[in-house]
Write a protein that holds these residues in place. Sequence first.
Motif, PDB file in Angstrom:
ATOM      1  N   ASN A  54       4.683  25.530  33.318  1.00  0.00           N
ATOM      2  CA  ASN A  54       5.975  25.127  33.874  1.00  0.00           C
ATOM      3  C   ASN A  54       6.689  24.209  32.891  1.00  0.00           C
ATOM      4  O   ASN A  54       6.234  23.099  32.624  1.00  0.00           O
ATOM      5  N   PHE A  68       5.976  31.966  32.263  1.00  0.00           N
ATOM      6  CA  PHE A  68       7.114  31.356  32.929  1.00  0.00           C
ATOM      7  C   PHE A  68       8.374  31.573  32.116  1.00  0.00           C
ATOM      8  O   PHE A  68       8.337  31.723  30.906  1.00  0.00           O
ATOM      9  N   ALA A  70      12.386  29.821  32.228  1.00  0.00           N
ATOM     10  CA  ALA A  70      13.270  28.861  32.893  1.00  0.00           C
ATOM     11  C   ALA A  70      14.661  28.943  32.287  1.00  0.00           C
ATOM     12  O   ALA A  70      14.813  29.048  31.070  1.00  0.00           O
ATOM     13  N   LEU A  99      13.601  28.622  37.828  1.00  0.00           N
ATOM     14  CA  LEU A  99      12.327  28.948  37.186  1.00  0.00           C
ATOM     15  C   LEU A  99      11.816  30.265  37.751  1.00  0.00           C
ATOM     16  O   LEU A  99      11.920  30.518  38.951  1.00  0.00           O
ATOM     17  N   SER A 113       9.487  32.111  42.088  1.00  0.00           N
ATOM     18  CA  SER A 113      10.648  31.493  41.438  1.00  0.00           C
ATOM     19  C   SER A 113      11.062  30.258  42.215  1.00  0.00           C
ATOM     20  O   SER A 113      10.682  30.083  43.380  1.00  0.00           O
ATOM     21  N   LEU A 168       5.359  27.377  41.549  1.00  0.00           N
ATOM     22  CA  LEU A 168       6.493  27.045  40.667  1.00  0.00           C
ATOM     23  C   LEU A 168       7.409  26.083  41.380  1.00  0.00           C
ATOM     24  O   LEU A 168       7.896  26.366  42.475  1.00  0.00           O
TER      25      LEU A 168
END
Lengths: 324, 577
Positions: A54, A68, A70, A99, A113, A168
């Motif tokens: 993350n 991931f 973003a 995300l 998400s 997340l």
Amino acid sequence: MNLRLWSASCILLSVCAATRASLAQGDGPRMYWKTLTNSNAVTLMPMHMTGNSNPLDPAHVQPPDSSFEANVAMLGYTRTLDFFGRSGMASVLLPVGNLKGEVSGLPLDQQDSATGFGDVTLQLDVNVCGAPAMNDLEALQRYEPRFTLDLMGSLALPVGEYDSENILNIGQNRWYGRFGIPMMVTLGPWVPGERTTIELLPAVWLFGENDDYLGQSLSTDPLFQIEGHVTRDFTKSFWGSIDAAWFSGAKSEIGGASGSSLNNIGVGFTLGYQVTDNLLITLGYFSTINDNDPGDFRGDEFRLNFTFGWNSLIEGMKRLSEEH
Amino acid sequence: MAGDGPPARPNIVLIVADDLGYSDLGCFGGEIKTPNLDAMAARGVRFTNFCTGASCSPSRSMLLSGTDSHLAGLGNMDEWTAPNQRGVPGYEGYLNKQVVTFASLLHDSGYHTYMVGKWHLGKQPDLIPAARGFERDFSLLDGAGSYWDMTGLGVTAPRSTFTEDGKYIDKLPSDYYATKTYTDKMIGFIDAHRGDGKPFFAYVAHQAPHDPYALPDDWLRRYEGKFDAGWDELRIRRLSRMSEMGIMPADATLAERLWYVPFWSDLAPIARVLVSRKMALYAGMVENLDYHVGRLVEHLKKIGEYDNTLFIFMSDNGAEGTDVARMIAGTPGTRDYLFHVKNWSRNDPNAWGRPGSNVTYGPGWAQVSMTPFRQYKGWLTEGGIHLPLIVAGAGVQREAGSLNNSLVHVMDIAPTALEMAGVDHPATYDGREVARMQGKSWAPMLAGRTNSARGENDWIGWEMWGSRAIRRGDWKLLWQPKPMGNASWELYNLAKDPGEREDVSSANPQIFNELLAHWDEYVKTNNVILPSRTPFESLEDQLPMRIPVDEGYPPVKFKTPFVPPRESAPKSKGSER
């Protein structure tokens, strides 16, 4: 009176961007340059980040077999201060965005998400060597730093959006912060268009406990970070930087199960262009390099930074100049 | 030669500073650190009434020839020869062959003769230092240029011309910085010829502190913030120190401040920072010059030549108040402007003093450098021609650290040097008739036998760009064009009025007429041709209208803000603090 002067001043002013406690790229180059007391800067920093952790979690907790992506923006405001005679800088930062991720091997959704606001970060930076507070234009004009050393502290408040059922999250559901010692050495003259600096930021991140991370407790050891930049003016309004960061530590424990420590290096570059006296735009890219093993943290990041800065003294001089 | 004076044939070290002001040195009342020159003054004599020409090449022609510049080829500067002066003997723009330099005469008599620094007296092979009496030289032939390399100041001289030992050179030492390199070279010359028993004449013609100001990094900020009090206050402080030191009478007053220089109190604080940085750079140049003078002196001590050396330190003309670089650069679209953009436009204030920058300090600070006098370089007011002079060492038998107030002139140095060396000035040289020296030898005065090189009736004349002056004793007759003068003759008593504030011609008609007759004689004797064009011919249109300068007027700009009496002040929270 002197257009050259306030032009130069504005260059200094608008690099006073809100610092951005983001990920492996760190704060970025020229983030701790000094300018007039009571200067203001508003920052909008859109970022696109990919990796196996993350990107909004400074501890880089890595769920297994994850990826991931973003698309977030960091909003920030910074004001420079006279802190007992020294240059100071207070900032507030708020991440916002989206995300997306895929995780396998956990009894949860494979895809997830999150969208919304992240944790608010407060930061205070105070110079202890090389940069007295610049309370007037005269002090700014005479400022020619050779070596500066600051003490910096930040604290993230767990107010961002968080769903304990979701792997997340934009918010981290725990307090965290860091202490750092931003340093800068000037090579050669401090002349706009010719400035060269070496910048270093050793820092340590400290994390509180997230007592509801997928229903379990998440704790993380301190993370040590050293961020470095070599920056150089190409013209009076265009500059570049080679960036690097090393981070180590942040071993996490989730529900009694320990993960591994980070030991990563990332490199990148930044280009900055002073569009107007008040507006600076930078473009940066950063990527981890020792990330071939499955357990290594991987991260790539593009970011833009729009910083609008102003100071009432300089704006006043501009008005006078325009009227006469 | 002074009978009981110096040992036979002393070494002579003549050090010339370029555009250094009268009051800049510590030993002349300045706040700039000049310990080496102060030490020289403490050992010798300071002359408080030393006069030169109003600009560099005329002064240098008189220095080396001992006669008036209108005879020596520098009736005008080469750069400004007027149409009606072209082709006229005495106005060649270089040191002509109607004079012989005292360097030539010293060399012929057995002296080693060395020169470093600025020449500005001709560039052709038969005019360079090697052709005018210097057996070794390292010379900048131009009047100014970069301190770091061979960059010139305009398209007519885009690259400075240097000679070394009589040969034109196209490369400078890798660590070249003018003041340092000149000193290094001179030390090298002296060392190279030691031990043959010959005395030497060393002409050290520094560029410093002539603009463009240039300093090595570790000298750049030594005076930052030291001049924040401003030019008005600094003039007052300097005059006060000069009075305490006996350099000026206790009741001396400052010359009228120039009407086009803003009151310091009227400048915004940020403007003061920028303007005072220019003076700070100039001060750094002066201290750096002093440092290198100290190096040379120390070297002479080290090699055992110090005691047998006569030192003469002087400035060539008044401090520079004109921005010559800006004058040359002109306006956008011209080739000189383009030249300056390419070579001299590193103009951020933090770059001032570094290579590629071109800074000069302007009339406000030039007035300070010339405290307490009126105006600056280029003018025949005292601010253009009244400079510091220190003489010390072999042959000087006056009280150490003393002052001498007699009238002395740059033309006197040649006859002084020749007398100290026991050399006569010839009527002919190389088969040509040469002009007689008009200067007066100081040798008897330095030996303590007299207090003045001049008698009561001796007079000196000047002409520069149409300005005219005659000096006899304390009296001075002056004519200057508008707006710097009144375009009429004025009479001043400099002993009572060094600032040339009060024209006393109507009260002293006899003296006025006598000096006017001297002027006529001066013109005739020296073939003075008033120029039909001058660099200042459009000044009246460029400068603001000349108005009287009254301190504190108008009150609307200078009164301090009203503050109610303490007992009547409003009782606000703020007032309790």
